[in-house]
Each structure stands twice: as C-alpha cells, then as structure tokens.
Design a protein around this motif. Sequence first.
Motif, mmCIF file in Angstrom:
data_model
loop_
_atom_site.group_PDB
_atom_site.id
_atom_site.type_symbol
_atom_site.label_atom_id
_atom_site.label_comp_id
_atom_site.label_asym_id
_atom_site.label_seq_id
_atom_site.Cartn_x
_atom_site.Cartn_y
_atom_site.Cartn_z
ATOM 1 N N GLY A 231 0.803 -1.355 0.026
ATOM 2 C CA GLY A 231 0.102 -0.017 -0.078
ATOM 3 C C GLY A 231 0.739 1.318 -0.045
ATOM 4 O O GLY A 231 0.211 2.210 0.363
ATOM 5 N N ARG A 232 2.211 0.836 -0.099
ATOM 6 C CA ARG A 232 2.964 2.554 -0.127
ATOM 7 C C ARG A 232 2.668 3.179 -1.365
ATOM 8 O O ARG A 232 2.412 2.700 -2.395
ATOM 9 C CB ARG A 232 4.444 1.874 -0.056
ATOM 10 N N TRP A 233 2.742 4.637 -1.193
ATOM 11 C CA TRP A 233 2.554 5.448 -2.225
ATOM 12 C C TRP A 233 3.934 5.932 -2.862
ATOM 13 O O TRP A 233 5.121 5.661 -2.152
ATOM 14 C CB TRP A 233 2.013 6.648 -1.891
ATOM 15 N N THR A 234 3.966 6.361 -4.102
ATOM 16 C CA THR A 234 5.084 6.722 -4.961
ATOM 17 C C THR A 234 4.911 8.228 -5.064
ATOM 18 O O THR A 234 4.179 8.784 -5.621
ATOM 19 C CB THR A 234 5.416 6.112 -6.214
ATOM 20 N N PHE A 235 5.899 9.119 -4.261
ATOM 21 C CA PHE A 235 5.829 10.386 -4.351
ATOM 22 C C PHE A 235 6.896 11.182 -5.441
ATOM 23 O O PHE A 235 7.819 10.298 -5.438
ATOM 24 C CB PHE A 235 6.097 11.146 -3.163
ATOM 25 N N PRO A 236 6.688 12.030 -6.166
ATOM 26 C CA PRO A 236 7.667 12.659 -7.192
ATOM 27 C C PRO A 236 8.663 13.196 -6.312
ATOM 28 O O PRO A 236 8.536 13.446 -5.050
ATOM 29 C CB PRO A 236 6.750 13.687 -7.873
#
Length: 278
Positions: A71-76
């Motif tokens: 469930g980890r998000w990818t941030f720019p």
Amino acid sequence: MPDTPPAVPDPAASPVPPVGAKKGKGRPGLRAVLRWTAVVAVFAAVGSATAYGITRMERTDVPGPATEPDGRWTFPVLTRPPLPSGSPAPFAETNKAGAHYADLRALLPPAPEGAETDNALRGEDGWLDTDVFLKEYRDEAERPELRQKLVDHGLRHIAARGWTTEDGTHTRIYLLHFDTAAVVDELRNRHLAPYAAPGHAVRGTEEVVADEGFPAQAEIGDLLYSLYVEPEPYGGEQVREAYLGAGDVLAVIVQSRAGGAAAVPFQQTVALQSRLLH
C-alpha cells in the motif's frame, strides 16, 4: 510476515549521520534509518536547496517479507525552497523562535502518483481561509470557539493541500503559521491535541485513540507528535489524524477512507511532511 520487520538501511549515503533518539528529545539531524513501513528519503545537495527523492522500495530489498504490495505510495521528487539570504533554518541554535523563513506554501508535500488533487484546499494565492480549515471539524457549534483560539494565538495564515488516491484515501494537510514555537506548543498541548484525544473532533469521527502503532523511527526529534486513529467499529470511513508541532508551524494531517484508512500511507505522509518542515 514477521511481527516486527527489521529496519532497512538507507540505500543512499546521506550527508546527515544517523542518530538514535527517543520521542520528544531534540536531535540535530535526520534519521538515516526508517522502518520498512515508513517513507524512504534520499537527500542530495542542489545549490542552496535540498532535493528529496521519495521512492518506493522494492519489497525484495526487505529480508523476510514477500513481494506483495503493502500500500505504499510513490511521491515525485521535490525540492525544499531555499531560505532567504542570512535566515537560519527553523531548528538552528540561533533561531530561538523556531521560525520558518521559507515560503510555507512550498513546504507542503505533493500529491502521490495517480492521485486527484483536492481543489477546495487551493485557497487564494495558496493561502486557505480559516473557515475552510474549520470545516474539518465535526461540531459546527464548536467552530467559533476554535476560530477564536486561533485568533488569540496569533494565527498568521494557513497553507493547505489535499488529494484522493485511486483506492479512495482522502488526505488533507494544513500548515498553520504562528509567531513562535512557544505559541504552537501551547495551542497544541492545551487545546488541539492533548495525548489521549484531540480537543475537537474531526468530522466523521465518534471516537479516536492514540495511534500506538506509529513507528518511532519515522519521527524527527525536533518535532512534537500527537497521532490518533479511529478504532473499530467506525462508521462509513476510518479516520487517522496527526498534529505536528514544528517550530512556529502546526501541521494538521487528516486521512480518511471507506472500509479503513491504511497505516502505511499515513506514516509516509507524516514522515514526508516532517522532513519538509525540519
């Protein structure tokens, strides 16, 4: 999956040496190690600013766990704005007020990949009206009292950002700017976020408790944390909340999601906002 996942070394060589710490104690730098559930920050000097790479670690890099998504998000990648010439960092020894001299609007984290931005939090020129922030709280009758507390403590302005990810998690972040760290500490500790429960209920909640599952490794010692989660049984949505005292800024982070607000994205968001304010 083991009950206690092992810590994961930062894959990049950070210019800040790792320091161990306990909650509530001051520390001069950032941690170089986070639990696998927290965000991984990669720091590199870029001119007078600091570039942040917020990346998704491969699950295969973590000994033990399988490769299923967590469930980890990818941030720019983003860049912390440079300080005005001659201005100290917020936690420098010479900055007794804990003042943030950088543009507060540039200290908000961006939305993660695939998320839809919440336009209602854009405000005018990036500054949010106080009444929009107050709508975050459940009891309309209490909002005038809360507004007066903010006025009495010298609220200068509010910067905000929000987004909704594909799984329906709705994130709202508010940075409330005051004159000194002492004012923020007094407002946070006495009125908005005592340990047991927030002083004012967020909309959609009946009860929240201290979030004991938040990893201490994801906290920065110069900041003060009040972290809450809505326990089962909750209503249509579960809510998670954070109140971060960061010098002269009080950060309020709220995440909600139907069926349950996952811990990992909340931890990521809090960790990233912490590092931007440090």
